[in-house]
Design a protein around this motif. Sequence first.
Motif, PDB file in Angstrom:
ATOM      1  N   PRO A 108       0.199  -1.510   0.506  1.00 49.15           N
ATOM      2  CA  PRO A 108       0.068   0.117  -0.233  1.00 49.15           C
ATOM      3  C   PRO A 108       0.410   1.182  -0.014  1.00 49.15           C
ATOM      4  O   PRO A 108       1.641   1.588   0.457  1.00 49.15           O
ATOM      5  CB  PRO A 108      -0.461  -0.250   1.662  1.00 49.15           C
ATOM      6  N   VAL A 109       0.687   2.199  -0.925  1.00 54.10           N
ATOM      7  CA  VAL A 109       1.130   3.524  -1.252  1.00 54.10           C
ATOM      8  C   VAL A 109       0.249   4.427  -1.000  1.00 54.10           C
ATOM      9  O   VAL A 109      -0.140   4.634  -2.677  1.00 54.10           O
ATOM     10  CB  VAL A 109       2.531   3.070  -2.404  1.00 54.10           C
ATOM     11  N   PHE A 110       0.023   5.136  -0.301  1.00 58.62           N
ATOM     12  CA  PHE A 110      -1.628   5.964  -0.018  1.00 58.62           C
ATOM     13  C   PHE A 110      -0.722   7.744  -0.280  1.00 58.62           C
ATOM     14  O   PHE A 110      -1.605   8.540  -0.582  1.00 58.62           O
ATOM     15  CB  PHE A 110      -1.903   6.081   0.653  1.00 58.62           C
ATOM     16  N   HIS A 111       0.548   7.518  -0.117  1.00 60.83           N
ATOM     17  CA  HIS A 111       1.219   8.722  -0.147  1.00 60.83           C
ATOM     18  C   HIS A 111       2.195   9.712  -0.517  1.00 60.83           C
ATOM     19  O   HIS A 111       2.337  10.534  -1.926  1.00 60.83           O
ATOM     20  CB  HIS A 111       2.033   9.518   1.300  1.00 60.83           C
ATOM     21  N   SER A 112       3.395   9.210  -0.812  1.00 63.85           N
ATOM     22  CA  SER A 112       4.397   9.006  -1.450  1.00 63.85           C
ATOM     23  C   SER A 112       5.461   7.887  -1.960  1.00 63.85           C
ATOM     24  O   SER A 112       5.366   7.574  -1.890  1.00 63.85           O
ATOM     25  CB  SER A 112       5.491  10.563  -0.994  1.00 63.85           C
ATOM     26  N   ALA A 113       6.040   7.980  -3.192  1.00 66.25           N
ATOM     27  CA  ALA A 113       6.281   7.207  -4.046  1.00 66.25           C
ATOM     28  C   ALA A 113       8.312   7.582  -3.908  1.00 66.25           C
ATOM     29  O   ALA A 113       8.949   6.886  -4.971  1.00 66.25           O
ATOM     30  CB  ALA A 113       6.428   7.201  -5.565  1.00 66.25           C
ATOM     31  N   SER A 114       8.560   8.442  -3.650  1.00 63.28           N
ATOM     32  CA  SER A 114       9.876   9.024  -2.991  1.00 63.28           C
ATOM     33  C   SER A 114      10.358   9.675  -1.301  1.00 63.28           C
ATOM     34  O   SER A 114       9.221   9.314  -0.859  1.00 63.28           O
ATOM     35  CB  SER A 114      10.379   9.818  -4.070  1.00 63.28           C
ATOM     36  N   SER A 115      11.191   9.779  -1.775  1.00 65.12           N
ATOM     37  CA  SER A 115      11.384  10.199  -0.029  1.00 65.12           C
ATOM     38  C   SER A 115      11.136  11.266   0.389  1.00 65.12           C
ATOM     39  O   SER A 115      10.678  11.671   1.197  1.00 65.12           O
ATOM     40  CB  SER A 115      13.998  10.356  -0.414  1.00 65.12           C
ATOM     41  N   PRO A 154      -5.835   5.927   4.117  1.00 69.17           N
ATOM     42  CA  PRO A 154      -5.457   4.932   4.907  1.00 69.17           C
ATOM     43  C   PRO A 154      -6.814   4.591   5.402  1.00 69.17           C
ATOM     44  O   PRO A 154      -6.734   3.822   6.115  1.00 69.17           O
ATOM     45  CB  PRO A 154      -3.883   5.049   5.872  1.00 69.17           C
ATOM     46  N   GLU A 155      -7.108   6.377   5.522  1.00 73.13           N
ATOM     47  CA  GLU A 155      -8.237   5.892   5.639  1.00 73.13           C
ATOM     48  C   GLU A 155      -9.449   4.916   5.413  1.00 73.13           C
ATOM     49  O   GLU A 155     -10.596   4.505   6.699  1.00 73.13           O
ATOM     50  CB  GLU A 155      -8.672   7.342   6.649  1.00 73.13           C
ATOM     51  N   ASP A 156      -9.527   4.401   4.223  1.00 71.85           N
ATOM     52  CA  ASP A 156     -10.176   3.507   4.015  1.00 71.85           C
ATOM     53  C   ASP A 156     -10.212   2.580   4.054  1.00 71.85           C
ATOM     54  O   ASP A 156     -10.975   1.566   3.345  1.00 71.85           O
ATOM     55  CB  ASP A 156     -10.148   4.205   2.273  1.00 71.85           C
ATOM     56  N   HIS A 193       6.878   1.105  -3.171  1.00 67.58           N
ATOM     57  CA  HIS A 193       5.544   0.226  -2.090  1.00 67.58           C
ATOM     58  C   HIS A 193       5.935  -0.108  -1.374  1.00 67.58           C
ATOM     59  O   HIS A 193       5.236  -1.114  -0.404  1.00 67.58           O
ATOM     60  CB  HIS A 193       6.566  -0.999  -3.018  1.00 67.58           C
ATOM     61  N   LEU A 194       6.802   0.624  -0.211  1.00 70.80           N
ATOM     62  CA  LEU A 194       6.616   0.352   0.759  1.00 70.80           C
ATOM     63  C   LEU A 194       7.060   2.335   1.562  1.00 70.80           C
ATOM     64  O   LEU A 194       8.224   3.108   1.272  1.00 70.80           O
ATOM     65  CB  LEU A 194       8.202   0.232   1.563  1.00 70.80           C
ATOM     66  N   ASP A 195       5.563   2.565   2.142  1.00 71.84           N
ATOM     67  CA  ASP A 195       5.118   3.890   2.038  1.00 71.84           C
ATOM     68  C   ASP A 195       5.231   4.454   3.286  1.00 71.84           C
ATOM     69  O   ASP A 195       4.324   3.678   4.131  1.00 71.84           O
ATOM     70  CB  ASP A 195       4.057   4.310   1.223  1.00 71.84           C
ATOM     71  N   TYR A 196       6.239   4.946   3.723  1.00 69.04           N
ATOM     72  CA  TYR A 196       6.451   5.190   4.921  1.00 69.04           C
ATOM     73  C   TYR A 196       5.226   5.799   6.259  1.00 69.04           C
ATOM     74  O   TYR A 196       4.949   5.136   7.229  1.00 69.04           O
ATOM     75  CB  TYR A 196       7.300   6.710   5.886  1.00 69.04           C
ATOM     76  N   LYS A 197       4.528   6.586   5.482  1.00 65.22           N
ATOM     77  CA  LYS A 197       3.268   6.849   5.999  1.00 65.22           C
ATOM     78  C   LYS A 197       2.159   6.568   6.324  1.00 65.22           C
ATOM     79  O   LYS A 197       1.693   6.415   7.292  1.00 65.22           O
ATOM     80  CB  LYS A 197       2.904   8.738   4.985  1.00 65.22           C
ATOM     81  N   THR A 198       2.260   5.895   5.304  1.00 61.96           N
ATOM     82  CA  THR A 198       0.859   4.375   4.881  1.00 61.96           C
ATOM     83  C   THR A 198       1.241   3.296   6.387  1.00 61.96           C
ATOM     84  O   THR A 198       0.372   3.161   7.113  1.00 61.96           O
ATOM     85  CB  THR A 198       0.949   3.549   4.230  1.00 61.96           C
ATOM     86  N   MET A 199       2.299   3.067   6.410  1.00 61.97           N
ATOM     87  CA  MET A 199       2.301   2.153   7.561  1.00 61.97           C
ATOM     88  C   MET A 199       3.010   2.474   8.769  1.00 61.97           C
ATOM     89  O   MET A 199       1.953   1.317   9.661  1.00 61.97           O
ATOM     90  CB  MET A 199       4.329   1.829   7.378  1.00 61.97           C
ATOM     91  N   ALA A 236      -0.269   4.855   9.596  1.00 59.88           N
ATOM     92  CA  ALA A 236      -1.813   5.015   9.522  1.00 59.88           C
ATOM     93  C   ALA A 236      -1.926   3.936   9.693  1.00 59.88           C
ATOM     94  O   ALA A 236      -3.321   3.633  11.269  1.00 59.88           O
ATOM     95  CB  ALA A 236      -1.865   5.584   9.104  1.00 59.88           C
ATOM     96  N   ILE A 237      -1.356   2.578   9.198  1.00 60.38           N
ATOM     97  CA  ILE A 237      -2.048   1.601   9.902  1.00 60.38           C
ATOM     98  C   ILE A 237      -1.348   0.068  10.090  1.00 60.38           C
ATOM     99  O   ILE A 237      -2.023  -0.386  10.477  1.00 60.38           O
ATOM    100  CB  ILE A 237      -2.274   0.806   8.170  1.00 60.38           C
TER     101      ILE A 237
END
Length: 378
Positions: free
Chosen positions: A131-138, A154-156, A173-179, A181-182
Motif C-alpha cells: 500500500p502506497v497512499f502518500h509518496s513514492a519517493s523520499s 489509509p483511512e479508507d 512499494h513501502l510508504d512510511y506514512k501509510t505504514m 497510519a495502518i
Amino acid sequence: MGFSLKKFFKCMFFIFLGVILIIAIGAVVVLNLPSFGKLPSGERLARIEQSPNYREGHFQNLSETPDLTPTGSQFSLFYNYFFPNTKDLYPQKPLPTVRTELGSLPDNTWVWLGHSSYLMNIEGKKVLIDPVFHSASSFSFIVKPFEYTYTYTPEDMPQKIDLLVLTHDHWDHLDYKTMKAIKDSVQQVVCPLGVGSHLEYWGFAPERITELDWNDITRVGEMTLTCLPARHFSGRGLRRAKTLWASYMLQVADRTIFVGGDSGYDTHFAQIGKRFPSIDLALVENGQYSENWRYIHTLPKYLPQVMQDLGAKTYFAGHNSKFKLAQHPWYEPLETIAKITKEHPEYHIITPKIGQVVYLDKEQTFTHWWEANETMSR
C-alpha cells in the motif's frame, strides 16, 4: 596585490569547505529521517548472512543484473531523467476511479488501489499488498501522485487488516506514512528478509512480522504464502540490496494468486509457472520501465512472454496509472495491455478501474477505461 590575492583564495577555500560541510551535515540529517528506515543488524543480519542469495555483502539476483544499463552517457541519463523530452508524462485531467467502501468489501473479491497496491478479501480475510497512499519517493514533491476523481487513503482501509504483504522496500512499494497510519490495524506482516528492520523501527511489533527468503513458505491462518524470486533490487537510501526483494504465491482454499512485485524478465517466471501449474490470478508489472532499467523492470516486449511462462487463468498488469517514475507517456502501459489483449486472446487480461470490485469467482466484463472515457483524451 599578491597578499590580497592570497587572502582572497584563502577566503574562498574556507567558503568551499563550509559549503561542503553544510552539504555533508544536510545529507546525514536527511538520510537519518525516520522515513528512510533502518538497515538490518544483530540477529536479523546474522540470518541474512546465512541466505544463499546474500553474497559479498548484499543480496543478488539469480542472473547477473545491472541496475542501470544506460544507452548514452551518465550525464545524458541524469539530464533526461530530470528534463525529459517526452509528452504526456502526466494525465491532463483526473483519472476516473470507483469509490468502494473497502471495509465492507464482498467476500472473495479484490480491488486495485493504483500502482502496485491491492486489497483482497479472501475467505473473509483482508489482505493488503504494497500500500502506497502518500509518496513514492523520499520527499512528496519529487514524485507526486496523479489526480483522481477519488483518491484512496489509509483511512479508507478496513479497521482490521489480517495480512500485509510487502514485496520490497522501495519507496513506491513501502510508504512510511501509510505504514505508520495502518500499523495498529495490521495483524500479521509477511515481507522479504531484512524489510522487517524498517517496520520494527516504525513501531510494528516484532512478533507480527514474518520475514522470508526465496522459496520459504509460511502460513497465516488458512493462507499459505510462498516467497519466490524476482529480478530487481532494493534500498531506500544510499546502500542498495541490503534487504531482499520478492514475488509471492498466495494459496487459500482452492485459489492460487501470484503477486509479482517488481521484476525484469528472466527464467524465474517459467520456473514459477512450472512449479504452480494452476495459477488463478497473476498480478504482474507493466509500467515505469526504461531501456536503461531493462534488467530490473518488465519491458513491454517481454510482457506477453511473462504471461506465457506463468500460464495463469487471469492477468492484471499494474505498476502504472499513479506515479511518473519513468520517461514514457502515462498511458503507454495501458495501450500495451490493449495491444496484447488483441494479439493474444488466449491470455485473459482484465482492466478494472482503480477501486473497482473484481470477483475471483465470477466472470466480469471490463472496458479499457482509458479509451472509453473522454476525460482520458490527450
